[in-house]
Design an enzyme around this catalytic site. Structure first.
Site, PDB file in Angstrom:
ATOM      1  N   GLU A 124      15.260  -5.980  36.116  1.00  0.00           N
ATOM      2  CA  GLU A 124      15.014  -6.690  37.376  1.00  0.00           C
ATOM      3  C   GLU A 124      15.247  -5.753  38.543  1.00  0.00           C
ATOM      4  O   GLU A 124      16.235  -5.008  38.560  1.00  0.00           O
ATOM      5  CB  GLU A 124      16.033  -7.828  37.574  1.00  0.00           C
ATOM      6  CG  GLU A 124      15.855  -9.044  36.737  1.00  0.00           C
ATOM      7  CD  GLU A 124      16.928 -10.088  37.090  1.00  0.00           C
ATOM      8  OE1 GLU A 124      17.430 -10.110  38.226  1.00  0.00           O
ATOM      9  OE2 GLU A 124      17.282 -10.862  36.191  1.00  0.00           O
TER      10      GLU A 124
ATOM     11  N   GLU B  78      22.929 -11.830  33.140  1.00  0.00           N
ATOM     12  CA  GLU B  78      23.953 -11.190  33.968  1.00  0.00           C
ATOM     13  C   GLU B  78      25.349 -11.762  33.710  1.00  0.00           C
ATOM     14  O   GLU B  78      25.997 -12.326  34.606  1.00  0.00           O
ATOM     15  CB  GLU B  78      23.595 -11.297  35.445  1.00  0.00           C
ATOM     16  CG  GLU B  78      22.357 -10.486  35.789  1.00  0.00           C
ATOM     17  CD  GLU B  78      21.956 -10.558  37.249  1.00  0.00           C
ATOM     18  OE1 GLU B  78      22.433 -11.463  37.959  1.00  0.00           O
ATOM     19  OE2 GLU B  78      21.168  -9.705  37.675  1.00  0.00           O
TER      20      GLU B  78
HETATM   21  C1  GAL Z   1      19.636 -11.507  39.804  1.00  0.00           C
HETATM   22  C2  GAL Z   1      19.364 -12.646  38.832  1.00  0.00           C
HETATM   23  C3  GAL Z   1      17.994 -13.232  39.048  1.00  0.00           C
HETATM   24  C4  GAL Z   1      17.759 -13.476  40.508  1.00  0.00           C
HETATM   25  C5  GAL Z   1      17.945 -12.179  41.252  1.00  0.00           C
HETATM   26  C6  GAL Z   1      17.649 -12.275  42.724  1.00  0.00           C
HETATM   27  O1  GAL Z   1      20.983 -11.238  39.941  1.00  0.00           O
HETATM   28  O2  GAL Z   1      19.478 -12.219  37.510  1.00  0.00           O
HETATM   29  O3  GAL Z   1      17.894 -14.430  38.307  1.00  0.00           O
HETATM   30  O4  GAL Z   1      18.640 -14.437  40.975  1.00  0.00           O
HETATM   31  O5  GAL Z   1      19.259 -11.771  41.097  1.00  0.00           O
HETATM   32  O6  GAL Z   1      17.932 -11.068  43.394  1.00  0.00           O
END
Ligand code: GAL
Length: 674
Positions: free
Chosen positions: A312, A153
């Site tokens: 994710e 990110e």
């Molecule tokens: C994302 C990040 C992950 C985790 C997740 C939690 O932004 O890439 O590592 O922190 O959020 O929602």
């Protein structure tokens, strides 16, 4: 040509971030057993592992990662391998404290979280290149490797650094972009407020100033920061391409506009082999599935319409909002399949096993604290099976109906200081226009203002304040050739340097809209006006913004009924060449936007989608294997979605003709015959 699909992945991607270094290796055995049970096809590994992989400068410990990749491979799980450059080890920072980023007011961040990186720091760049090279050499042809996941990110949590190294880098960037200090002075309008520079070496980042700083400088700094971060992605990517040919390289985007606002993803989309995205529901009282659809459409658009991958999202609640509700039963699958409908080649999560320690222990995961006798786990297993049943959609593309113009540079410019009204928010207009299109069951592609728009019958422009002359010409050609354009107020006002286009507003769009705007007249907080339309149409409510519009060829369709602009045009329509351009000079609420959209859709020849209830989402994916209709019921009531062509529903295996029954909260995917 680099590979664009995860190597060796023969199913839709299903899995998540796997951070096994939190657990003894005995737990890994259980992990892979459960992964097989759930149908996990790929996991993301090593994203935050630098401190373990290189415990001391130049001393590597790859043993645990060797064992992990071999174990995953033996269990048929593909690996999205991270380069851990989002969190250098503490020894690195103690040797190079100046690699920690500095805020605009001069505060230097400390080690102890993640993402604390000054992207112009030469020591960071060298160290990142070294660990990436080591990983690529060691695992570049490992049989488990499906793709490379660079960093994590980019752009959050630190979007720009204001240190001296960045100042020097900024001056080099300015020299490349402008050549001379005079050109910078001209572009930034430094003749005003006595800001003239006589040498590039005098220029600093836009650090804290007593009152409004130079807006063009601030805008260029955003461009510079974005470009600097991208340089680091490209450097790692090139190492990986060289040492690990045939394996695609990605980095996880956050296209949801509320989750990362600092990267120009149009530019980033051109650099990655495969676009991947992270998406988390923002529970601010709005319809989260609309925000999700918008992010998914924007991601697909950044990928140029090609398949992309949701890398994710969450199985249930997150832990970084003020209040973090759990997902309702069925919501995780609906969210996942909504991304898939809009082009994702699977659904991945943060994270596999819920942490017991550290900052994210209250964030949901695929294997919750409570283990497998839990609702979340049962839904995970069910989702794995559903994705298994949908494998044939791989490679198909989502079919768009209309385009919405979007440009990060315009958004950055519009959010600078001292604008006509702080109540006007470009993002809010983009959301509202998107929502109006969503409610008409139209699938949206986002497009850059200078992109070829000829494929779209309708193009919507929600408050695109910064617009180049080339973009203005592009929109004119689009309309002259028969397109229908719908433009919000405060569009086409300034050029790429935040300089007002010469002549009356909206300089880039006067001709195409057939009008000028003499003055903006934003409303006070809580104030509203009424807007009167064609005979028989009820008045519409509007707030935040009004304007003194002077028609110069356009016809007035709605007029202001009260307020300072009473009697003046509020919504206009201009016939130009073969097409039509609509202009909305005020902030209409949802019913108003829908009324105007209905007229514009009529001009565009887009028939209304009848028979579809609100919040029942219907999206098509199509390709060589067939055409697939995704129907997602976000309501609490069962719905019937009409089908023009009969087909087979893939999740139940049932035949469907005339219509498909979608139970409350459920999803159906019909492969249409033919
Ligand atoms: C994302 C990040 C992950 C985790 C997740 C939690 O932004 O890439 O590592 O922190 O959020 O929602």
């Amino acid at each position: 040509m680099p590979e664009t699909t995860p190597k060796g992945l023969t199913r839709l991607a299903f899995g998540g971030d796997y951070n096994p270094e939190q657990w003894p290796e005995s737990v890994w055995q259980e992990d892979v057993r459960l992964m097989r049970e759930a149908g996990v096809s790929m996991v993301s590994v090593g994203i935050f592992s630098w401190a373990l992989l290189e415990p001391a400068p130049g001393a590597y410990d790859f043993g645990w990662l060797d064992r992990l990749l071999d174990l995953l491979h033996a269990n048929g799980v593909r690996v999205d391998l991270g380069t851990p450059t989002v969190v250098p080890p503490v020894w690195f920072y103690r040797e190079h404290p100046e690699a920690l980023p500095v805020t605009a007011d001069g505060t230097r961040y400390e080690f102890g979280s993640r993402g604390a990186i000054c992207h112009s720091n030469a020591d960071y760049r060298a160290a990142a290149a070294r660990i990436t090279t080591e990983l690529a050499r060691r695992y570049g042809d490992h049989p488990a490797l499906a793709m490379w996941h660079v960093h994590n990110e980019y752009g959050v949590p630190v979007s720009a650094c204001y240190c001296d190294s960045c100042a020097a880098h900024f001056r080099r960037w300015l020299a490349d972009a402008y050549g001379t200090v005079d050109a910078v002075n001209e572009a930034w309008g430094t003749a005003f407020w006595g800001q003239r520079y006589t040498g590039l070496e005098q220029i600093n980042p836009p650090r804290v100033t007593p009152t409004a700083g130079n807006p063009a400088q601030a805008l260029d700094y955003k461009r510079f920061a974005d470009a600097t971060i991208r340089e680091n992605f490209v450097a790692e990517r090139d190492i990986l391409h060289r040492l690990s040919p045939g394996v695609p390289v990605t980095t996880n985007f956050m296209t949801a506009l509320s989750q990362c606002d600092s990267l120009d993803y149009w530019a980033w989309g051109r650099e990655v082999d495969l676009v991947t995205n992270d998406h988390y529901l923002i529970t601010d009282g709005r319809r989260t599935h609309v925000n999700l659809a918008m992010a998914a459409d924007l991601t697909r658009s950044v990928a140029g319409g090609a398949p992309w991958l949701l890398l994710e999202h969450s199985t249930s609640g997150v832990n970084w909002q003020a209040r973090n509700p759990a997902k309702a039963p069925g919501q995780m699958a609906r969210n996942s399949l909504a991304h898939v409908a809009r082009g994702s080649e699977g659904a991945m999560f943060f994270q596999w096993r819920q942490s017991r320690r550290g900052a994210e222990k209250f964030h949901s995961a695929m294997v919750p604290h409570g283990g497998t006798d839990t609702r979340v786990w049962r839904e995970v297993v069910e989702l794995g099976a559903s994705l298994g049943a949908l494998h044939e959609i791989r490679g198909t593309r989502t079919r768009p109906d209309v385009a919405v113009l979007w440009d990060w540079h315009s958004w950055w410019a519009q959010n600078l200081e001292w604008r006509p009204s702080e109540d006007h928010d470009a993002r809010e207009r983009a959301d509202s226009f998107y929502e109006a299109l969503y409610d008409r069951h139209l699938t949206v592609d986002f497009a850059h203002p200078e992109a070829d728009l000829s494929a779209y019958p309708l193009v919507v422009v929600p408050a695109l304040y910064l617009m180049t002359e080339a973009a203005g010409r592009n929109l004119r050609t689009y309309v002259e050739n028969g397109g229908t354009l719908l433009v919000s107020y405060f569009s086409g006002i300034v050029d790429e340097h935040d300089a007002v286009h010469e002549g009356a507003h909206p300089g880039a769009l006067r001709d195409v809209l057939g009008l000028t705007v003499e003055e903006f007249s934003p409303l006070l907080e809580g104030e509203s006006v009424r807007v009167t339309g064609p005979g028989g149409v009820p008045d519409l409510a509007a707030d935040v913004w009004t304007e003194f519009v002077v028609p110069r060829g356009a016809e007035t369709v709605w007029s202001y009924a009260d307020g300072l602009t009473a009697g003046r045009p509020a919504v206009t329509r201009h016939r130009l060449g073969e097409g039509t351009a609509w202009y909305v000079s005020t902030r209409l609420a949802a019913d108003g936007l829908d009324a105007v959209l209905a007229r514009a859709a009529e001009d565009a020849g887009l028939p209304p989608r009848t028979g579809l209830p609100r919040d029942v989402e219907v999206v098509l994916r199509t390709g060589e294997s067939g055409t697939y209709l995704f129907a997602l019921n976000h309501t609490g009531t069962d719905a019937e979605v009409p089908l023009e062509t009969p087909g087979t529903e893939l999740l139940t295996g049932e035949r469907a003709a005339g219509g498909v029954e979608v139970p409350a909260g459920a999803v159906r995917v019909v492969r249409l015959d033919g």
